[in-house]
Scaffold this active site. Structure first.
Site, mmCIF file in Angstrom:
data_model
loop_
_atom_site.group_PDB
_atom_site.id
_atom_site.type_symbol
_atom_site.label_atom_id
_atom_site.label_comp_id
_atom_site.label_asym_id
_atom_site.label_seq_id
_atom_site.Cartn_x
_atom_site.Cartn_y
_atom_site.Cartn_z
ATOM 1 N N CYS A 4 0.867 -1.180 0.000
ATOM 2 C CA CYS A 4 0.000 0.000 0.000
ATOM 3 C C CYS A 4 0.904 1.230 0.000
ATOM 4 O O CYS A 4 1.706 1.421 0.917
ATOM 5 C CB CYS A 4 -0.943 0.011 1.200
ATOM 6 S SG CYS A 4 -1.825 1.583 1.362
ATOM 7 N N ASN A 87 -12.509 10.136 -2.841
ATOM 8 C CA ASN A 87 -12.993 9.317 -3.953
ATOM 9 C C ASN A 87 -13.147 7.876 -3.490
ATOM 10 O O ASN A 87 -12.287 7.338 -2.786
ATOM 11 C CB ASN A 87 -12.003 9.387 -5.127
ATOM 12 C CG ASN A 87 -11.958 10.768 -5.742
ATOM 13 O OD1 ASN A 87 -12.996 11.404 -5.934
ATOM 14 N ND2 ASN A 87 -10.764 11.261 -6.036
ATOM 15 N N HIS A 100 -8.139 8.543 2.021
ATOM 16 C CA HIS A 100 -7.506 9.862 2.031
ATOM 17 C C HIS A 100 -8.554 10.915 1.703
ATOM 18 O O HIS A 100 -9.456 10.688 0.900
ATOM 19 C CB HIS A 100 -6.327 9.956 1.050
ATOM 20 C CG HIS A 100 -6.623 9.460 -0.332
ATOM 21 N ND1 HIS A 100 -6.707 8.125 -0.641
ATOM 22 C CD2 HIS A 100 -6.862 10.128 -1.492
ATOM 23 C CE1 HIS A 100 -6.982 7.990 -1.927
ATOM 24 N NE2 HIS A 100 -7.084 9.201 -2.473
HETATM 25 P P1 AMP Z 1 -7.281 9.232 -5.612
HETATM 26 O O1 AMP Z 1 -7.156 9.224 -7.099
HETATM 27 O O2 AMP Z 1 -8.489 9.942 -5.082
HETATM 28 O O3 AMP Z 1 -7.134 7.822 -5.059
HETATM 29 O O4 AMP Z 1 -6.061 10.087 -5.056
HETATM 30 C C1 AMP Z 1 -4.769 9.604 -4.978
HETATM 31 C C2 AMP Z 1 -3.855 10.792 -4.980
HETATM 32 O O5 AMP Z 1 -2.576 10.362 -4.516
HETATM 33 C C3 AMP Z 1 -3.642 11.423 -6.348
HETATM 34 O O6 AMP Z 1 -4.076 12.786 -6.319
HETATM 35 C C4 AMP Z 1 -2.125 11.312 -6.579
HETATM 36 O O7 AMP Z 1 -1.589 12.430 -7.219
HETATM 37 C C5 AMP Z 1 -1.610 11.160 -5.164
HETATM 38 N N1 AMP Z 1 -0.332 10.482 -5.034
HETATM 39 C C6 AMP Z 1 0.045 9.331 -5.646
HETATM 40 N N2 AMP Z 1 1.284 8.985 -5.239
HETATM 41 C C7 AMP Z 1 1.687 9.943 -4.352
HETATM 42 C C8 AMP Z 1 2.882 10.149 -3.602
HETATM 43 N N3 AMP Z 1 3.912 9.311 -3.659
HETATM 44 N N4 AMP Z 1 2.945 11.248 -2.808
HETATM 45 C C9 AMP Z 1 1.911 12.112 -2.745
HETATM 46 N N5 AMP Z 1 0.755 11.959 -3.420
HETATM 47 C C10 AMP Z 1 0.649 10.889 -4.223
HETATM 48 ZN ZN ZN Z 2 -2.471 1.575 3.498
#
Ligand code: AMP
Ligand code: ZN
Length: 113
Positions: A4, A87, A100
């Site tokens: 994860c 989401n 998140h």
């Molecule tokens: P969701 O699409 O709602 O699941 O949001 C996931 C979010 O995580 C997206 O906005 C990505 O840009 C962000 N994300 C993915 N990998 C990382 C990371 N390593 N550090 C910070 N944000 C991330």
């Molecule tokens: Zn997790």
């Protein structure tokens, strides 16, 4: 949880730009910001999404929202307005299956964002 991404950010295996941390909650800047302010607020404990919250998590969810509101103040967008989004599932575009809350602001937000 193994494999994860956000659990790895919690345990420090993957670096992040942290903006808040306590015993239950971590917040860090989104790597692909959709607005001048784009922060993710997560529980340290693995929960795969908001749909998997139990009534026993009510306090934790309240804390996630309280931290988001506090960060909005600290980051200077509490007066201009902001959006809190979580989401859930494919149609919503959930790409990371660790709960998140997106804190997004610093510009006028369109609903079709
Ligand atoms: P969701 O699409 O709602 O699941 O949001 C996931 C979010 O995580 C997206 O906005 C990505 O840009 C962000 N994300 C993915 N990998 C990382 C990371 N390593 N550090 C910070 N944000 C991330
Ligand atoms: Zn997790």
């Amino acid at each position: 949880m193994e494999d994860c991404l956000f659990c790895k950010i919690v345990d420090g295996t993957i670096p992040s730009a942290k903006v808040y941390e306590d015993e239950d909650v971590l917040a860090f800047k989104d790597i692909n910001p959709q607005a001048p302010v784009h922060v993710l607020i997560i529980p340290k404990r693995h929960i795969s999404g908001a749909d998997k919250l139990k009534r026993s998590d009510d306090k934790l969810l309240g804390k996630l929202v309280a931290v988001a509101n506090q960060l909005a103040k600290e980051l200077g967008i509490s007066e201009t307005g902001y959006r809190l989004i979580s989401n859930i599932g494919d149609d919503a575009g959930q790409s990371v299956h660790h709960l998140h809350i997106h804190l997004i602001g610093g510009k006028v937000l369109n609903w079709d964002n």
